[in-house]
Scaffold this active site. Sequence first.
Site, PDB file in Angstrom:
ATOM      1  N   GLU A 161      28.024 -11.072 -13.294  1.00 27.46           N
ATOM      2  CA  GLU A 161      27.939 -12.176 -12.495  1.00 27.46           C
ATOM      3  C   GLU A 161      26.858 -13.039 -13.090  1.00 27.46           C
ATOM      4  OE1 GLU A 161      27.390 -10.145  -8.522  1.00 27.46           O
ATOM      5  OE2 GLU A 161      29.510  -9.311  -8.740  1.00 27.46           O
ATOM      6  N   HIS A 181      25.085 -12.629  -5.762  1.00 33.00           N
ATOM      7  CA  HIS A 181      26.123 -12.252  -6.374  1.00 33.00           C
ATOM      8  C   HIS A 181      27.219 -13.175  -6.373  1.00 33.00           C
ATOM      9  CE1 HIS A 181      25.341  -7.574  -6.062  1.00 33.00           C
ATOM     10  NE2 HIS A 181      24.339  -8.012  -4.933  1.00 33.00           N
ATOM     11  N   GLU A 234      27.090 -14.472  -1.958  1.00 32.06           N
ATOM     12  CA  GLU A 234      28.264 -14.436  -2.737  1.00 32.06           C
ATOM     13  C   GLU A 234      28.694 -15.754  -3.322  1.00 32.06           C
ATOM     14  OE1 GLU A 234      29.834 -11.884  -4.192  1.00 32.06           O
ATOM     15  OE2 GLU A 234      29.231 -10.015  -2.876  1.00 32.06           O
TER      16      GLU A 234
END
Length: 410
Positions: free
Chosen positions: A178, A300, A376
Amino acid sequence: YTKYTVQHGDENIFRYMVDLQTNDADVDFWLLTRNMSVLTVGPERKPQFESRLSQLGVDYKTQPLMELMAALEANSTYTDGDDDVDFEECQPGAECDAERSHSRKRRQARGFFSHYPRYHEILNFMSGLAARYPQFCRYESLGRSNEGRHIAGLSISLNSRVRPRRVAYIQAAAHGREWITTQTVLYLAYELLSNLRAFQRVLNDVEVFLVPLVNPDGYEYTHTSDRFWRKNRHRYGGVSCSGVDINRNFGNHWNYQGASQNHCSEVYSGTSPNSEPETSAVVRYLEFNRHRVKLSLDVHSFGKFIFYPYGYARNTVPPTVGTLRSVALRAANQIGKYRGTRYTIGTSASILYEASGSLDDFAYGSLGIPLSYTLELPGEEFHVASSDIIHVCKETFAGFVEFIRHVSLY
């Protein structure tokens, strides 16, 4: 390998996907929501998997992973560390146009945020900020990874000699692949320090503590060997598979749901809670500062979600859900102002699937940190095009500042 994008509205199919993610070591999920999955499957499993999808009657699209990789290579700027930001300023007494110096520094920074830096480049960038702003920024190591790399942190406050009463803790790259997450946190550090006067109210009695690279071994491995590696690089004697999922290793409802005890699983939760040096470094810092830390934010990629606790069980709602939700909504609103990016907000258990052993559950449930989230970031997959890094950094920065603003209420 083949990348599959599978649409599924049916609860039974969703359950099948969750079971695959937890128990099948031959598939790698990139995204798993209640109505869609993105995953990669190896050639041995491909016929069996496609036959099962046909039986279930679901729509899916495929793309050979090699084709995707070729496209990523074409869009990427790989570097061996020649693009470090040069923090040299005009020396006292030297004739120098401040305006020109400022725009040069901005240009150099834009260069850093137009590619994905390697581990040493990231450490150089962090130590460079601390050297340039010694009264506002401290560079330190929380510990070392499995392979001996530093888990580096940056402390930012209005006076580095006085300990503020409140801490906003933000970390990134618990999963090696990531890459964009590290850049957003480094950009936050850069922007705060470059514009301290503008953020004086936000930073009043607040220390911002940033750990841009929690999993340096996994991150480096994605640059040298396997672009889509998720876990750390813990090797076990007599076991062919390596690595622990750091985001299943925290000691809150450890290994309860959405985690596996199969070493080869992408969600292998380790031998015990906080067993990994990367996890225990974070836990040590948070436990030592537990009465000061008011925000824990774990960054993330990907999916455009803001999750608050709890993730370990679907119908478990924290007592302060109203506050957690309203702060997340405000942050999402600020992010959206840059170019209209829309985030979905809720618990990961209700929006995605149940997963235990995450940082957000641990920080809130075990340490009592009142504002605890997983962010995210946007994207269609893990690799954000080099040209888009700066835009993701800028829009996310506005969300970070909004989260930090709420720390002063505690």
